[in-house]
Motif scaffolding. Structure first.
Motif: not given
Length: 479
Positions: A274, A70-73, A276-277, A139, A349
């Motif tokens: 991916s 779940n981490q973006k980076e 979520n935005d 991932r 997520s």
């Protein structure tokens, strides 16, 4: 050229289907041989300790692999911290469970569980070697490599298990099969994943991820208890043979439902995370996943319920005849498990591990109440109640998720209702059309072929876009 999200999702679903499909088919073939060689008592004894192995595996992972996804980076230090944390926790857990083995045996009144459980618990020591690597593969949607590893491990461990069962090693053959499978998969990940652990180790990423992962840990443990609760309680309340009958029925039910949920789960969380935005797009993708799940799960699960009698009698023999009603009931409830899995991935997520945790805790609490209320009525009534709960809890997951993405109950009904009604109609029609056939094998073949043909025809008649997309993708893959 970089793949689009749609292409990555389609490819992930394709290899997820290959992985889940080949695994379940191979599992079924291996299961047929071992089940014919073993007795319900052997499966009952082995099933009694399944919950301990599963919970220990949850604790060693501690939810950090989900946090990684779940981490973006993500950096090398994150994977490295999770790897060494899992190793240290797994060693500690094995030592604790090693000395708890006599208590487990006493609880079930089965002294033979002392050496058996100590050996089976080695499996989560081995699995710790590959948890961080699994997160990396998950991932990066490495489902092709995952399918190859799982398939190879299942063949090797399955052959060993069959040979041991043939030579009279009873429940030990199941234990060796599990330990070998997990060991081969975990070690194999080191050869297909580019990332590898290093020393020294910095545990600061563990502290950073703990706020998210601790809720995942609690939820996963509760979820594991939920999945193994009936087998565990039956081991205390009923003879080993009754436990074995339920364990066998639930095994076939889980294999069928995993054929679908395993396919979708391998791509759902990373794809949904991916997006979520972009809430509107995320909702569209999620609803399409709902339709894909319904398109597969209802014909698979209702179909297994339809052919349960002839399948079990042909495949594993008369000694398992009491499994038939249990499997049929479980299949009806099991048809809704993939939807629960999909909703869970959506909620995770969105970063709402707290909602995931409380919803799962409420589910196991109701199961406990259900068992203590109905256990004197026998296993069949408990299985009926359990299957009904699987259906009702999809609604609970839906309302939990609706606050996050704005999906309405009407949308859910529109997405899965038509597939459920068509699949149910197909199975009813198939049952009556073939009811005059008395020979088991022709009946099994005719029912499978007729049901598949009717389902395909009705999908075409009603203009199912999901069918057209699946066929189009397969043609593209083979072109």
């Amino acid at each position: 050229m970089a793949k689009t999200l749609k292409e990555k999702t389609a490819s992930g679903l394709f290899w997820g289907a290959i992985n889940s499909g080949s695994m379940q088919v191979l599992n079924a073939v291996i299961g047929l041989f071992t089940t014919r060689l073993l007795s319900p008592d052997d499966y009952g004894v082995f099933g009694m300790i399944a919950i301990f192995t599963a919970i220990a595996g949850n604790i060693q992972d501690s939810g950090f692999s989900t946090a990684l996804v779940n981490q973006k980076e993500i950096r090398h230090e994150d994977y490295n911290a999770v790897f060494w944390f899992n190793i240290s926790v797994s060693v500690s857990m094995y030592v604790i469970l090693f000395f708890c083995a006599p208590l487990i045996a006493e609880f079930f009144h089965q002294p033979l569980l002392v050496p058996l459980s100590r050996f089976v618990f080695i499996s989560f020591l081995l699995s710790a070697l590959g948890i961080a690597h699994s997160a990396y593969m998950f991932r990066n949607l490495m489902n092709k490599e995952k399918a190859f590893l799982s398939f190879s491990a299942l063949i090797i461990s399955g052959v060993v298990g069959i040979i041991m069962a043939y030579n009279g090693m009873k429940y030990w053959s199941l234990a060796w099969q599990q330990v070998l499978y997990i060991g081969i998969v975990s070690i194999g990940k080191w050869f297909v994943v580019k990332w590898h652990p290093t020393l020294p180790v910095n545990f600061s990423p563990i502290r950073r991820m703990f706020g998210f992962s601790n809720k995942i840990l609690v939820t996963t443990i509760v979820n594991t208890i939920s999945q193994n609760f009936l087998t565990f309680i039956f081991g205390r309340l009923f003879p080993a043979k009754a436990v074995g009958l339920f364990y066998q029925s639930n095994k076939w039910n889980n294999m069928a439902s995993q054929l679908v949920s395993g396919t979708v789960a391998q791509v759902a969380q990373p794809v949904l995370a991916s997006l979520n935005d972009d809430a509107e797009r995320q909702l569209r993708v999620f609803r399409k996943m709902l339709r894909f799940t319904a398109f597969l799960t209802f014909p698979v699960m209702f179909g297994l319920a339809l052919v349960a009698r002839e399948f079990l009698l042909i495949a594993i023999g008369e000694k398992w005849v009491d499994c038939i009603p249990l499997l049929q009931i479980l299949c009806l409830g099991g048809s809704f498990i993939p939807f629960q899995t999909l909703y869970q991935n959506l909620i995770i997520s969105r970063g709402r591990s707290d909602s995931y945790m409380w919803c799962t805790i409420a589910q196991i609490a109701l199961q406990i109440v259900m068992v203590f209320t109905l256990w004197q009525q026998g296993i069949v009534w408990l299985v009926v109640a359990f299957s009904l709960l699987m259906f009702l809890w999809v609604i609970v997951w839906h309302f939990t998720a609706s606050r996050l993405v704005g999906i309405s109950l009407l949308m859910l009904v529109q997405d899965i209702g038509p597939y459920m009604l068509i699949a149910a109609s197909v199975m009813c029609a198939t049952f009556f059309v073939t009811s005059f056939i008395t020979s088991l094998f022709p009946l099994l073949v005719f029912r499978i072929v007729l049901a598949a043909l009717l389902y395909y025809i009705l999908m075409k008649v009603f203009g199912s876009k999901m069918l057209d997309e699946c066929i189009g993708y397969l043609r593209h893959r083979t072109a």
